[in-house]
Design an enzyme around this catalytic site. Structure first.
Site, PDB file in Angstrom:
ATOM      1  N   TYR A  54       0.838  -1.197   0.000  1.00 23.11           N
ATOM      2  CA  TYR A  54       0.000   0.000   0.000  1.00 23.11           C
ATOM      3  C   TYR A  54       0.878   1.253   0.000  1.00 23.11           C
ATOM      4  CZ  TYR A  54      -3.911  -3.056   1.417  1.00 23.11           C
ATOM      5  OH  TYR A  54      -4.863  -4.055   1.499  1.00 23.11           O
ATOM      6  N   SER A 151      -5.505 -13.810   1.822  1.00 21.62           N
ATOM      7  CA  SER A 151      -6.457 -12.856   1.269  1.00 21.62           C
ATOM      8  C   SER A 151      -6.749 -13.194  -0.178  1.00 21.62           C
ATOM      9  CB  SER A 151      -5.894 -11.428   1.364  1.00 21.62           C
ATOM     10  OG  SER A 151      -6.796 -10.487   0.799  1.00 21.62           O
ATOM     11  N   GLN A 178      -9.142 -12.976   4.178  1.00 18.97           N
ATOM     12  CA  GLN A 178      -9.615 -11.614   3.921  1.00 18.97           C
ATOM     13  C   GLN A 178     -10.137 -11.522   2.485  1.00 18.97           C
ATOM     14  OE1 GLN A 178      -7.868  -7.086   3.745  1.00 18.97           O
ATOM     15  NE2 GLN A 178      -7.187  -8.385   5.432  1.00 18.97           N
ATOM     16  N   PRO A 208     -16.910  -3.661   2.647  1.00 20.73           N
ATOM     17  CA  PRO A 208     -18.328  -3.877   3.000  1.00 20.73           C
ATOM     18  C   PRO A 208     -19.229  -2.806   2.405  1.00 20.73           C
ATOM     19  CG  PRO A 208     -17.122  -2.997   4.878  1.00 20.73           C
ATOM     20  CD  PRO A 208     -16.090  -3.369   3.850  1.00 20.73           C
ATOM     21  N   LEU A 209     -18.638  -1.653   2.016  1.00 16.96           N
ATOM     22  CA  LEU A 209     -19.418  -0.577   1.402  1.00 16.96           C
ATOM     23  C   LEU A 209     -19.283  -0.566  -0.110  1.00 16.96           C
ATOM     24  CD1 LEU A 209     -18.605   2.340   3.899  1.00 16.96           C
ATOM     25  CD2 LEU A 209     -20.505   0.717   3.952  1.00 16.96           C
ATOM     26  N   ALA A 210     -18.633  -1.585  -0.671  1.00 23.48           N
ATOM     27  CA  ALA A 210     -18.443  -1.672  -2.129  1.00 23.48           C
ATOM     28  C   ALA A 210     -17.853  -0.374  -2.675  1.00 23.48           C
ATOM     29  CB  ALA A 210     -19.752  -2.014  -2.833  1.00 23.48           C
ATOM     30  N   LYS A 217     -24.232   7.428  -1.971  1.00 26.27           N
ATOM     31  CA  LYS A 217     -23.798   8.766  -2.408  1.00 26.27           C
ATOM     32  C   LYS A 217     -23.620   8.871  -3.921  1.00 26.27           C
ATOM     33  CE  LYS A 217     -18.918   7.814  -1.315  1.00 26.27           C
ATOM     34  NZ  LYS A 217     -17.816   8.197  -0.402  1.00 26.27           N
ATOM     35  N   GLY A 286     -12.371   1.657   5.427  1.00 24.13           N
ATOM     36  CA  GLY A 286     -11.371   2.691   5.211  1.00 24.13           C
ATOM     37  C   GLY A 286     -12.066   4.031   5.332  1.00 24.13           C
ATOM     38  N   GLN A 292     -16.199   9.836   9.135  1.00 24.69           N
ATOM     39  CA  GLN A 292     -16.610   8.593   8.479  1.00 24.69           C
ATOM     40  C   GLN A 292     -16.321   7.403   9.385  1.00 24.69           C
ATOM     41  OE1 GLN A 292     -14.195   9.015   4.928  1.00 24.69           O
ATOM     42  NE2 GLN A 292     -15.992   9.491   3.683  1.00 24.69           N
TER      43      GLN A 292
END
Length: 346
Positions: A54, A151, A178, A208-210, A217, A286, A292
């Site tokens: 990352y 993962s 993961q 989880p929020l794609a 939004k 994230g 948030q």
């Protein structure tokens, strides 16, 4: 914040994990990144996830800086190894050389003597599984790693690793997987989840929020809102646009009345849905702003009833992807990721 066991291991992780893919060192400035970690700690989040790849190591460095001064035993730090961290022929994959060197580099960047969870970021079909598993086991025996995970591995790959570990008599086995997992992307359900349930492997569900799509939004026929990931620079728009489409966005808006009736934001509904699924130990979020983190962390402890879960399924209908062959597709790197860099002549 509530905590759950990571699979059948003794390790407790917070129901919400804070991760820094595409944010720290890339989309989010240093001070904002530090503020997000502080907000996570204030919300009771104790589990933090990152990876050596990352932002080319900057994400690990920022996380280490943000956690400096926090009692080490009070948090769980997870990182990963496999994807390219340099241009050299051994700067990638799950060879003994790369696993050991990457672990040591991650520990330096994180400013810690050990990580709680070390994960194989992808499967490496160019390295014998036994070599990888023995290297991981050595790190555990040295006290540099406490638990092991993978993962975006398929069920067959996880099964093979468990079998080889048993044949080799390795005492340390995989306790975490993961995968990408959310209301829209459920490709782990047919094969990976049943195997993990049988073997006591917990899911660390990322996205989880794609990529923010399930927050509502992004609206059909409209440009991405200013300040959103889809409107930002860097790599984020590339990932998000894969799941944007007017039909999908329209159906996601139909989830809003369900969230309102449950007294939740759409983001909280999506995270609570993920935490309700079998074998999920924690949902990985994230953030680019501390508020948030605060909002999403309140999804911990929310319990959605069966009727509400059925309404979600009915609303999304055939937009839900369940094809097990696509387990790693959304986050797959190029097929030649493991190819060694060209060697100079002479």
């Amino acid at each position: 914040m509530e905590h759950r066991h990571l699979g059948r291991s003794g390790l407790l992780v917070s129901e919400i994990t804070y991760g820094n893919w595409l944010t720290h060192g890339e989309l989010v400035a240093r001070e904002a990144a530090l503020s997000c970690v502080r907000a996570a700690l204030d919300a009771g989040i104790t589990t933090f996830d990152t990876a050596d790849v990352y932002a080319r190591g900057a994400a690990e460095e920022l996380l280490g800086e943000a956690l400096r001064g926090t009692r080490r035993e009070s948090v769980e730090i997870a990182t990963k190894v496999c994807l390219p961290t340099g241009d050299g022929p051994n700067d990638r994959g799950l060879s003994r050389k790369h696993v050991l060197e990457s672990c040591h580099a991650s520990l330096r960047r994180l400013g810690t003597d050990y990580v709680d969870l070390y994960q194989a970021h992808r499967f490496d079909d160019r390295t014998p599984l036994a070599e990888t598993l023995i290297a991981f086991d050595d790190l555990v025996r040295q006290g540099k790693v406490l638990y092991l995970g993978v993962s975006e591995w398929t069920a067959a790959q996880i099964r093979a690793a468990l079998d080889i570990a048993g044949q080799l008599g390795l005492r340390d086995r995989i306790v975490a997987n993961q995968p990408q997992y959310n209301m829209l992307w459920r490709v782990v359900e047919p094969e990976v989840v049943p195997l993990c349930e049988a073997e006591g492997i917990g899911q660390i569900a990322f996205q989880p929020l794609a990529q923010g799509v399930l927050t509502g939004k992004y609206r059909p026929g409209e440009a991405p809102p200013e300040g959103s990931r889809a409107a930002s620079g860097g790599r984020a728009p590339t990932f998000i646009r894969r799941v944007l489409g007017d039909r999908l966005l329209h159906q996601v808006q139909e989830l809003r009345p369900i969230a309102d009736e449950a007294g939740l934001s759409m983001a909280q509904l999506a995270i609570a849905w993920t935490l309700r699924r079998p074998t999920v130990s924690t949902a990985l979020i994230g953030a680019s702003r501390p508020e948030q983190v605060t909002e999403n962390a309140t999804a911990a402890g929310v319990r959605l009833d069966d009727a509400l879960m059925r309404r979600i399924d009915e609303t999304l209908g055939d937009l839900v992807e369940r094809d097990a062959t696509k387990t790693a597709q959304m986050m797959a790197v190029k097929a030649d990721w493991a190819a060694p860099a060209p060697v100079a002549a002479g």
